[in-house]
Write an enzyme that holds these catalytic residues in place. Structure first.
Site, PDB file in Angstrom:
ATOM      1  N   ALA A 125       0.867  -1.168   0.000  1.00  0.00           N
ATOM      2  CA  ALA A 125       0.000   0.000   0.000  1.00  0.00           C
ATOM      3  C   ALA A 125       0.911   1.226   0.000  1.00  0.00           C
ATOM      4  O   ALA A 125       2.054   1.163   0.473  1.00  0.00           O
ATOM      5  CB  ALA A 125      -0.888  -0.015   1.233  1.00  0.00           C
ATOM      6  N   GLY A 136       0.746  -5.082   0.968  1.00  0.00           N
ATOM      7  CA  GLY A 136      -0.435  -5.193   0.101  1.00  0.00           C
ATOM      8  C   GLY A 136      -0.121  -5.857  -1.238  1.00  0.00           C
ATOM      9  O   GLY A 136      -1.019  -6.412  -1.873  1.00  0.00           O
ATOM     10  N   GLU A 144      -0.179  -9.486  -0.526  1.00  0.00           N
ATOM     11  CA  GLU A 144      -1.600  -9.808  -0.302  1.00  0.00           C
ATOM     12  C   GLU A 144      -2.378  -9.833  -1.625  1.00  0.00           C
ATOM     13  O   GLU A 144      -3.252 -10.678  -1.817  1.00  0.00           O
ATOM     14  CB  GLU A 144      -2.200  -8.801   0.678  1.00  0.00           C
ATOM     15  CG  GLU A 144      -1.634  -8.983   2.088  1.00  0.00           C
ATOM     16  CD  GLU A 144      -1.997  -7.851   3.032  1.00  0.00           C
ATOM     17  OE1 GLU A 144      -1.781  -6.680   2.664  1.00  0.00           O
ATOM     18  OE2 GLU A 144      -2.493  -8.121   4.137  1.00  0.00           O
ATOM     19  N   GLU A 156       4.555  -5.069   7.463  1.00  0.00           N
ATOM     20  CA  GLU A 156       3.692  -4.125   8.192  1.00  0.00           C
ATOM     21  C   GLU A 156       4.117  -3.864   9.633  1.00  0.00           C
ATOM     22  O   GLU A 156       4.056  -2.738  10.102  1.00  0.00           O
ATOM     23  CB  GLU A 156       2.229  -4.617   8.170  1.00  0.00           C
ATOM     24  CG  GLU A 156       1.525  -4.446   6.834  1.00  0.00           C
ATOM     25  CD  GLU A 156       1.738  -5.624   5.889  1.00  0.00           C
ATOM     26  OE1 GLU A 156       2.622  -6.456   6.153  1.00  0.00           O
ATOM     27  OE2 GLU A 156       1.005  -5.689   4.885  1.00  0.00           O
TER      28      GLU A 156
HETATM   29  N1  DAK Z   1       4.554   3.301  -0.769  1.00  0.00           N
HETATM   30  C1  DAK Z   1       4.873   4.461  -1.341  1.00  0.00           C
HETATM   31  N2  DAK Z   1       6.002   4.644  -2.049  1.00  0.00           N
HETATM   32  C2  DAK Z   1       6.837   3.614  -2.165  1.00  0.00           C
HETATM   33  C3  DAK Z   1       6.561   2.349  -1.572  1.00  0.00           C
HETATM   34  C4  DAK Z   1       5.326   2.203  -0.851  1.00  0.00           C
HETATM   35  N3  DAK Z   1       4.930   1.059  -0.316  1.00  0.00           N
HETATM   36  N4  DAK Z   1       7.581   1.521  -1.842  1.00  0.00           N
HETATM   37  C5  DAK Z   1       8.461   2.227  -2.568  1.00  0.00           C
HETATM   38  N5  DAK Z   1       8.021   3.485  -2.764  1.00  0.00           N
HETATM   39  C6  DAK Z   1       8.680   4.561  -3.487  1.00  0.00           C
HETATM   40  C7  DAK Z   1       9.863   5.107  -2.697  1.00  0.00           C
HETATM   41  O1  DAK Z   1       9.426   6.040  -1.745  1.00  0.00           O
HETATM   42  C8  DAK Z   1      10.686   5.752  -3.816  1.00  0.00           C
HETATM   43  O2  DAK Z   1      10.103   6.981  -4.153  1.00  0.00           O
HETATM   44  P1  DAK Z   1      11.031   8.273  -4.460  1.00  0.00           P
HETATM   45  O3  DAK Z   1      11.837   8.487  -3.222  1.00  0.00           O
HETATM   46  O4  DAK Z   1      11.866   7.856  -5.654  1.00  0.00           O
HETATM   47  O5  DAK Z   1      10.038   9.348  -4.768  1.00  0.00           O
HETATM   48  C9  DAK Z   1      10.463   4.805  -4.980  1.00  0.00           C
HETATM   49  O6  DAK Z   1       9.253   4.078  -4.688  1.00  0.00           O
HETATM   50  C10 DAK Z   1      11.589   3.793  -5.163  1.00  0.00           C
HETATM   51  O7  DAK Z   1      11.772   3.149  -3.900  1.00  0.00           O
HETATM   52  P2  DAK Z   1      13.209   3.041  -3.196  1.00  0.00           P
HETATM   53  O8  DAK Z   1      14.078   4.174  -3.587  1.00  0.00           O
HETATM   54  O9  DAK Z   1      12.955   2.818  -1.753  1.00  0.00           O
HETATM   55  O10 DAK Z   1      13.766   1.726  -3.890  1.00  0.00           O
HETATM   56  P3  DAK Z   1      14.777   0.664  -3.271  1.00  0.00           P
HETATM   57  O11 DAK Z   1      15.115  -0.252  -4.383  1.00  0.00           O
HETATM   58  O12 DAK Z   1      15.890   1.347  -2.546  1.00  0.00           O
HETATM   59  O13 DAK Z   1      13.934  -0.127  -2.176  1.00  0.00           O
HETATM   60  C11 DAK Z   1      11.997  -1.318  -1.360  1.00  0.00           C
HETATM   61  C12 DAK Z   1      12.840  -0.899  -2.581  1.00  0.00           C
HETATM   62  C13 DAK Z   1      10.752  -2.042  -1.882  1.00  0.00           C
HETATM   63  C14 DAK Z   1      12.810  -2.291  -0.474  1.00  0.00           C
HETATM   64  C15 DAK Z   1      11.628  -0.070  -0.535  1.00  0.00           C
HETATM   65  O14 DAK Z   1      11.075   0.893  -1.443  1.00  0.00           O
HETATM   66  C16 DAK Z   1      10.613  -0.339   0.524  1.00  0.00           C
HETATM   67  O15 DAK Z   1      10.961  -0.869   1.599  1.00  0.00           O
HETATM   68  N6  DAK Z   1       9.360   0.043   0.268  1.00  0.00           N
HETATM   69  C17 DAK Z   1       8.293  -0.105   1.234  1.00  0.00           C
HETATM   70  C18 DAK Z   1       7.839  -1.537   1.276  1.00  0.00           C
HETATM   71  C19 DAK Z   1       6.774  -1.742   2.323  1.00  0.00           C
HETATM   72  O16 DAK Z   1       6.980  -1.514   3.493  1.00  0.00           O
HETATM   73  N7  DAK Z   1       5.610  -2.171   1.855  1.00  0.00           N
HETATM   74  C20 DAK Z   1       4.494  -2.437   2.713  1.00  0.00           C
HETATM   75  C21 DAK Z   1       3.694  -1.196   2.813  1.00  0.00           C
HETATM   76  S1  DAK Z   1       2.461  -1.367   4.064  1.00  0.00           S
HETATM   77  C22 DAK Z   1      -4.812  -1.771   5.259  1.00  0.00           C
HETATM   78  C23 DAK Z   1      -4.643  -2.876   4.518  1.00  0.00           C
HETATM   79  C24 DAK Z   1      -3.430  -3.121   3.943  1.00  0.00           C
HETATM   80  C25 DAK Z   1      -2.375  -2.291   4.144  1.00  0.00           C
HETATM   81  C26 DAK Z   1      -2.550  -1.188   4.890  1.00  0.00           C
HETATM   82  C27 DAK Z   1      -3.773  -0.906   5.448  1.00  0.00           C
HETATM   83  N8  DAK Z   1      -6.057  -1.513   5.883  1.00  0.00           N
HETATM   84  C28 DAK Z   1      -7.042  -2.564   5.900  1.00  0.00           C
HETATM   85  C29 DAK Z   1      -6.228  -0.314   6.592  1.00  0.00           C
HETATM   86  C30 DAK Z   1      -1.111  -2.590   3.539  1.00  0.00           C
HETATM   87  C31 DAK Z   1      -0.008  -2.088   4.043  1.00  0.00           C
HETATM   88  C32 DAK Z   1       1.209  -2.144   3.309  1.00  0.00           C
HETATM   89  O17 DAK Z   1       1.314  -2.683   2.224  1.00  0.00           O
END
Ligand code: DAK
Length: 260
Positions: A66, A111, A114, A134
């Site tokens: 997400a 997400g 998921e 998460e």
């Molecule tokens: N959201 C927004 N932007 C993201 C992102 C994300 N999940 N993942 C990556 N980006 C963006 C980065 O901010 C960066 O943007 P700029 O800085 O260039 O503007 C760009 O994509 C490239 O990312 P990186 O520079 O970080 O690239 P790397 O290769 O260095 O790293 C990475 C890749 C995938 C390891 C890293 O980007 C990362 O850790 N990303 C976050 C992964 C993450 O934590 N995903 C889970 C998100 S939480 C809900 C239901 C479901 C959910 C929530 C609520 N409800 C029922 C309420 C779900 C939650 C989630 O999925």
């Protein structure tokens, strides 16, 4: 319909839905979820489509979760709406009649993992990475991760991945049964399309009823599940395709299925 955050192509009775926010590693915000929802609803009704493939644009990510930047400052009621929308979209994919293949071409985190689990079949590139990060963000999985992951890989392994937020690569995902096959990145899409073509060569209605049987049966007790199976098996005998499929076998020819 025009979409801003996805690409949608239809070829050879297969729809290819590509999530198209490569600059954010295809992270899901509300607009993207809405595009996916509208596309899935359209594909479900489209008589020219038997199978849906979902993938991510670019060579880095399927969906990196997400959209954290989008979620960060959401007021509570909008966060609730975002949760409901995501749950609805994932359930729509899981319960739509037509089979859905996730072609996981890179990061499938939160997400994204998921979303892949809401699909019927997961094919991964050798560059794919799966995980539920998460708890590192102070939240729990919310789009079915705590429910679909243990059903797919077992409770113990799922709890380890969720509590630790450790990511696993494609080979490990294959070993634990999260993905069906791992392919070199450059052949993933060809393999996904090949599988879609094999599926669309079978009786479409029988494939859809099979999906219905498995998906509903997995949520039910065994007696209810067997009753669902018997009912839908019986229903096949009211179709032209059952007559054609069995006649073709007996007459040693290729079946010409008609029921869409
Ligand atoms: N959201 C927004 N932007 C993201 C992102 C994300 N999940 N993942 C990556 N980006 C963006 C980065 O901010 C960066 O943007 P700029 O800085 O260039 O503007 C760009 O994509 C490239 O990312 P990186 O520079 O970080 O690239 P790397 O290769 O260095 O790293 C990475 C890749 C995938 C390891 C890293 O980007 C990362 O850790 N990303 C976050 C992964 C993450 O934590 N995903 C889970 C998100 S939480 C809900 C239901 C479901 C959910 C929530 C609520 N409800 C029922 C309420 C779900 C939650 C989630 O999925």
């Amino acid at each position: 319909m025009a979409y801003e955050n996805i690409l949608l192509e239809i070829e050879d009775r297969t729809a290819l839905l590509s999530i198209n926010r490569p600059n954010a590693l295809n992270a899901l915000n509300a607009d993207t979820l809405l595009d996916i929802k509208n596309a899935v609803l359209a594909i479900a009704e489209d008589p020219n489509v038997d199978v849906l493939i979902i993938t991510g644009v670019g060579n880095k990510a399927f969906v990196a979760g997400a959209d954290i930047a989008y979620m960060q400052k959401l007021p509570a009621m909008q966060a609730r709406a975002f949760a409901i929308l995501g749950q609805e979209v994932f359930r729509l994919i899981e319960t739509m009649d037509k089979p859905v293949i996730a072609a996981v071409n890179g990061f499938a985190l939160g997400g994204g993992c998921e979303l892949s689990m809401a699909c019927d079949i997961r094919l991964a590139s050798d560059k794919a990475l799966f995980g539920q990060p998460e708890v590192g963000l102070g939240i729990t999985p919310g789009y079915g991760g705590t429910q679909r992951l243990p059903r797919l890989i077992g409770e113990g392994r799922a709890k380890e991945l969720i509590y630790s937020a450790i990511n696993i690569n494609a080979d490990e995902a294959y070993r634990v049964g999260l993905v069906n096959h791992v392919y070199p990145a450059e052949s993933l899409m060809a393999e996904a399309k090949k599988l879609a073509k094999i599926i669309s060569g079978k009786a479409p209605l029988a494939v859809r009823l099979s999906k219905n049987q498995v998906t509903r049966g997995m949520q039910a007790d065994i007696d209810t599940a067997m009753a669902i199976e018997a009912d839908l098996f019986g229903l096949c005998f009211a179709t032209e395709d059952q007559k054609e499929g069995m006649a073709a076998f007996v007459e040693k020819r290729k079946a010409d299925f008609k029921c869409k």
